[in-house]
Structures are given as C-alpha cells and as structure tokens.
Design a protein around this motif. Structure first.
Motif, PDB file in Angstrom:
ATOM      1  N   PRO A 153       0.846  -1.203   0.000  1.00 23.63           N
ATOM      2  CA  PRO A 153       0.000   0.000   0.000  1.00 23.63           C
ATOM      3  C   PRO A 153       0.884   1.258   0.000  1.00 23.63           C
ATOM      4  O   PRO A 153       1.957   1.249   0.627  1.00 23.63           O
ATOM      5  N   ASN A 154       0.456   2.283  -0.731  1.00 25.46           N
ATOM      6  CA  ASN A 154       1.140   3.589  -0.751  1.00 25.46           C
ATOM      7  C   ASN A 154       2.501   3.612  -1.440  1.00 25.46           C
ATOM      8  O   ASN A 154       3.270   4.535  -1.229  1.00 25.46           O
ATOM      9  N   CYS A 155       2.800   2.584  -2.247  1.00 23.80           N
ATOM     10  CA  CYS A 155       4.090   2.605  -2.942  1.00 23.80           C
ATOM     11  C   CYS A 155       4.001   3.427  -4.222  1.00 23.80           C
ATOM     12  O   CYS A 155       5.005   3.693  -4.868  1.00 23.80           O
ATOM     13  N   GLY A 156       2.766   3.825  -4.610  1.00 23.05           N
ATOM     14  CA  GLY A 156       2.579   4.643  -5.807  1.00 23.05           C
ATOM     15  C   GLY A 156       2.011   3.882  -6.993  1.00 23.05           C
ATOM     16  O   GLY A 156       2.070   4.359  -8.127  1.00 23.05           O
ATOM     17  N   LYS A 157       1.406   2.728  -6.755  1.00 18.25           N
ATOM     18  CA  LYS A 157       0.865   1.930  -7.867  1.00 18.25           C
ATOM     19  C   LYS A 157      -0.227   2.662  -8.630  1.00 18.25           C
ATOM     20  O   LYS A 157      -0.249   2.657  -9.851  1.00 18.25           O
ATOM     21  N   THR A 158      -1.136   3.286  -7.895  1.00 16.98           N
ATOM     22  CA  THR A 158      -2.249   3.960  -8.576  1.00 16.98           C
ATOM     23  C   THR A 158      -1.744   5.156  -9.376  1.00 16.98           C
ATOM     24  O   THR A 158      -2.195   5.387 -10.506  1.00 16.98           O
ATOM     25  N   THR A 159      -0.793   5.882  -8.821  1.00 17.68           N
ATOM     26  CA  THR A 159      -0.193   7.011  -9.545  1.00 17.68           C
ATOM     27  C   THR A 159       0.430   6.519 -10.854  1.00 17.68           C
ATOM     28  O   THR A 159       0.231   7.116 -11.921  1.00 17.68           O
ATOM     29  N   ALA A 203      11.867   8.040  -6.887  1.00 17.51           N
ATOM     30  CA  ALA A 203      13.255   8.405  -7.139  1.00 17.51           C
ATOM     31  C   ALA A 203      13.507   9.870  -6.794  1.00 17.51           C
ATOM     32  O   ALA A 203      14.581  10.234  -6.308  1.00 17.51           O
ATOM     33  N   ASP A 204      12.494  10.721  -7.028  1.00 28.86           N
ATOM     34  CA  ASP A 204      12.646  12.158  -6.728  1.00 28.86           C
ATOM     35  C   ASP A 204      12.904  12.391  -5.243  1.00 28.86           C
ATOM     36  O   ASP A 204      13.725  13.228  -4.864  1.00 28.86           O
ATOM     37  N   LEU A 205      12.226  11.606  -4.382  1.00 36.05           N
ATOM     38  CA  LEU A 205      12.421  11.778  -2.936  1.00 36.05           C
ATOM     39  C   LEU A 205      13.781  11.246  -2.498  1.00 36.05           C
ATOM     40  O   LEU A 205      14.439  11.839  -1.638  1.00 36.05           O
ATOM     41  N   ALA A 229       6.855   7.953 -10.514  1.00 35.07           N
ATOM     42  CA  ALA A 229       5.525   7.979 -11.137  1.00 35.07           C
ATOM     43  C   ALA A 229       4.964   9.393 -11.096  1.00 35.07           C
ATOM     44  O   ALA A 229       4.348   9.859 -12.044  1.00 35.07           O
ATOM     45  N   LEU A 230       5.229  10.084  -9.981  1.00 30.69           N
ATOM     46  CA  LEU A 230       4.705  11.436  -9.813  1.00 30.69           C
ATOM     47  C   LEU A 230       5.324  12.407 -10.812  1.00 30.69           C
ATOM     48  O   LEU A 230       4.647  13.266 -11.375  1.00 30.69           O
ATOM     49  N   LYS A 231       6.638  12.276 -11.047  1.00 32.42           N
ATOM     50  CA  LYS A 231       7.348  13.208 -11.932  1.00 32.42           C
ATOM     51  C   LYS A 231       7.519  12.650 -13.341  1.00 32.42           C
ATOM     52  O   LYS A 231       8.244  13.237 -14.154  1.00 32.42           O
TER      53      LYS A 231
HETATM   54  P1  GDP Z   1      -0.825   3.152  -3.963  1.00 32.51           P
HETATM   55  O1  GDP Z   1      -1.427   2.938  -2.601  1.00 32.51           O
HETATM   56  O2  GDP Z   1       0.308   2.231  -4.179  1.00 32.51           O
HETATM   57  O3  GDP Z   1      -1.811   3.097  -5.060  1.00 32.51           O
HETATM   58  O4  GDP Z   1      -0.159   4.604  -3.915  1.00 32.51           O
HETATM   59  P2  GDP Z   1      -0.636   5.973  -4.575  1.00 32.51           P
HETATM   60  O5  GDP Z   1      -0.450   5.955  -6.049  1.00 32.51           O
HETATM   61  O6  GDP Z   1      -2.006   6.287  -4.080  1.00 32.51           O
HETATM   62  O7  GDP Z   1       0.456   6.960  -3.977  1.00 32.51           O
HETATM   63  C1  GDP Z   1       0.625   7.160  -2.588  1.00 32.51           C
HETATM   64  C2  GDP Z   1       1.208   8.562  -2.369  1.00 32.51           C
HETATM   65  O8  GDP Z   1       2.532   8.619  -2.906  1.00 32.51           O
HETATM   66  C3  GDP Z   1       0.430   9.669  -3.085  1.00 32.51           C
HETATM   67  O9  GDP Z   1       0.407  10.788  -2.266  1.00 32.51           O
HETATM   68  C4  GDP Z   1       1.255   9.912  -4.354  1.00 32.51           C
HETATM   69  O10 GDP Z   1       1.114  11.240  -4.834  1.00 32.51           O
HETATM   70  C5  GDP Z   1       2.660   9.674  -3.851  1.00 32.51           C
HETATM   71  N1  GDP Z   1       3.588   9.265  -4.916  1.00 32.51           N
HETATM   72  C6  GDP Z   1       3.421   8.292  -5.823  1.00 32.51           C
HETATM   73  N2  GDP Z   1       4.481   8.208  -6.634  1.00 32.51           N
HETATM   74  C7  GDP Z   1       5.362   9.144  -6.243  1.00 32.51           C
HETATM   75  C8  GDP Z   1       6.664   9.569  -6.690  1.00 32.51           C
HETATM   76  O11 GDP Z   1       7.239   9.050  -7.638  1.00 32.51           O
HETATM   77  N3  GDP Z   1       7.245  10.590  -5.998  1.00 32.51           N
HETATM   78  C9  GDP Z   1       6.645  11.191  -4.940  1.00 32.51           C
HETATM   79  N4  GDP Z   1       7.307  12.187  -4.348  1.00 32.51           N
HETATM   80  N5  GDP Z   1       5.434  10.825  -4.504  1.00 32.51           N
HETATM   81  C10 GDP Z   1       4.786   9.826  -5.141  1.00 32.51           C
END
Ligand code: GDP
Ligand code: MG
Length: 283
Positions: free
Chosen positions: A14-20, A119-121, A147-149
């Motif tokens: 959870p929260n690893c950024g999969k949905t993003t 990677a940005d963080l 994923a974010l950037k």
């Molecule tokens: P999921 O639970 O795996 O689906 O995670 P989400 O896609 O909902 O992302 C969880 C949080 O991490 C959100 O606030 C995203 O904006 C953030 N996030 C996802 N990818 C990145 C990234 O590459 N860099 C940063 N800084 N934040 C990210």
C-alpha cells in the motif's frame, strides 16, 4: 493478434505509488470492478503507448501469505497463468518493508521487473541506491522511476517487454541449507504437472504449511505426512516454527541487501542534542 498481447501485473505494498503509476501509463480509462467473489477493487486498462499491453493493478499488500482477501486476490492472480510479467513497485524510501514483498513475488518464478518508485524523494534526501547491486542480489532487473514526476517510465516499459518474453528468473536468495534440503525434497515430490519455474514457490508454501496450497495441489495424506516430518525436524533444529523461520530469513536477507546497496546521507537534523554531543566528542 492474440499472441502479441502482454499482460502486466502491478504489484506492491500500500502507498508505494501503484495507482499514480497506473493512472499515468493508462490514462485511467479502463475497467474498474471487483476481483471474483470479494469486494476488493480490480482495475485493468491498456497501456497508452501500446494497446497490446494490458495493465492490471493488484491490491496493495505486505506479503503473499493469504491472510487477507487482498493478499489472496494478488497471489491467485499471479499464479493464474494470466500475467506475463510483474512490475513490482517499490517505495524506494522504505526499502526493507517493500523488498520483503518483492522477494516473495520474485519467488513465484514469473518474470519480475522491480521499479524503485519515488526516485525524486531519494534524490532530495541525498541517498544513493545502487540498482546494479540490488539487481544482482534479487536476480531480476531493478530500475529507478518517479511515477509522480514521470521519470524513467519509458525505460521501465522497454525492460518490461523484454522480460515478458523471458522465462523468468531463478531467485538469488537461498534459505539456510537445512531448509533448502527440505525444499529440494518437497520440490522433487511435487506432481509433474507443476511447471519448473513455479516449483520453488510451491515448495516454500508447503514448508510454511499453507493449507490453501496443500488443498490446491491435492497431495495425498501419505506424502503430506512425509513432508511434515521433514519440516518438524527442521523446526526442532532451528527452535522456531516453519512460518517464522521463513519470515525471519527473508528479513535477514533483505537487511543485508539494503545494507550493501544503499548509502544514506547522514541525517544530522534528526539527531538529538546528546547524539550531537556524542558525535562532536568522538570526532
Ligand atoms: P498506492 O497505494 O500504491 O496506489 O499509492 P498511490 O499511487 O495512491 O500513492 C501514494 C502517495 O505517494 C500519493 O500521495 C502519491 O502522490 C505519492 N507518490 C506516488 N508516486 C510518487 C513519486 O514518484 N514521488 C513522490 N514524491 N510521490 C509519489
Ligand atoms: Mg492504489
């Protein structure tokens, strides 16, 4: 053409950024429903850059032990034969926790590409991750992305397509030799119908006495008792139960890997006053 279709499973904590990542690469215009029989959301869509690639977003989980509907759905899908390749999304700022799941997904024998997200963080924190070292220790490709950037995504999917056409990896991680001996023994006793690349996964699950896998493989009682005697011997030798033995050894391995592959920038701002005095004195 049907045989040029690639099925990619997105797995991760959870929260690893999969949905993003999923929204970025698919435009989020696909199918949203539930996994069969449970109210766990299933999302599937085509890759924007290649309509022959279907992406399935798996529920966020911590382990492939079937203790929650999410874990059950994820592992059922991974073992179903449908995915050709797994993108294991990892929060690179929380490697230990995330690689614990990655290690188990690699063990399924499916081709895996580990995507170190955020990677940005990592860069902002001033930490350094040696992806080549990680890749050698895990036995599969490891790539940095954000994923974010929107960084590293094109390269990731070039690798995903290569890996999808491969036979999968042999996991680099080995348990202690007394466990490996039992795993070998179990593997050799599995039905011939279990394909070569999945035999290790099933052997580990049987070692953990996973009752769902016991039922799925439909092993006869004589064989199960025989296997159990070996597991019990191992438990006595290691003075722990089989499931904990596996868990502890996975964590120990991951800790060693992270230790070698990650250089953290010292976080002086997080030190307490007495830590700072200690540092000053020892310097
Ligand atoms: P999921 O639970 O795996 O689906 O995670 P989400 O896609 O909902 O992302 C969880 C949080 O991490 C959100 O606030 C995203 O904006 C953030 N996030 C996802 N990818 C990145 C990234 O590459 N860099 C940063 N800084 N934040 C990210
Ligand atoms: Mg999500």
């Amino acid at each position: 053409m049907a045989d040029s279709q690639i099925h990619v499973a997105l797995a991760g904590n959870p929260n690893c950024g999969k949905t993003t990542l999923f929204n970025l690469i698919t435009g989020a215009n696909g199918y949203v429903g539930n996994w069969p029989g449970v109210t766990v959301e299933k999302k599937e869509a085509k890759l924007l850059s290649d309509k022959n690639v279907t992406i399935t977003d798996l529920p966020g989980i911590y382990s492939l032990s079937p203790y929650s509907p999410e874990e059950q759905c994820s592992r059922d899908y991974l073992m179903s034969g449908e995915p050709d390749v797994v993108v294991q999304v990892v929060d690179a700022t929380n490697l230990e926790r995330n690689l614990y799941l990655a290690l188990q997904v690699i063990e399924t024998g499916l081709p895996v590409v580990v995507a170190l997200n955020m990677a940005d963080l990592v860069e902002k924190n001033g930490d350094k991750i040696d992806t080549d070292k990680l890749s050698k220790k895990l036995g599969c490709p490891v790539m940095m992305i954000s994923a974010l950037k929107n960084k590293g995504i094109k390269e990731l999917f070039e690798q995903v397509k290569k890996s999808a056409a491969s036979k999968g990896q042999v996991p680099e991680h080995k348990f202690d030799s007394s466990i490996e001996d039992v795993l070998d023994h179990i593997e050799n006793n599995l039905p011939a119908s279990v394909p070569a690349n999945k035999r290790r996964y099933y052997a580990v699950k049987l070692f953990e006495r996973d009752d769902k896998v016991q039922a799925e493989l439909n092993l006869n009682k004589e064989l199960l008792d025989h296997i159990d005697a070996h597991i019990t011997d191992c438990e006595k030798e290691m003075d722990d139960d089989a499931e904990s033995i596996i868990t502890n050894q996975r964590y120990a391995y991951i800790n060693g890997v992270v230790d070698k592959a990650v250089k953290k920038k010292p976080r002086t701002e997080n030190l307490t006053a007495s830590d700072k005095i200690d540092q000053f004195v020892t310097n």
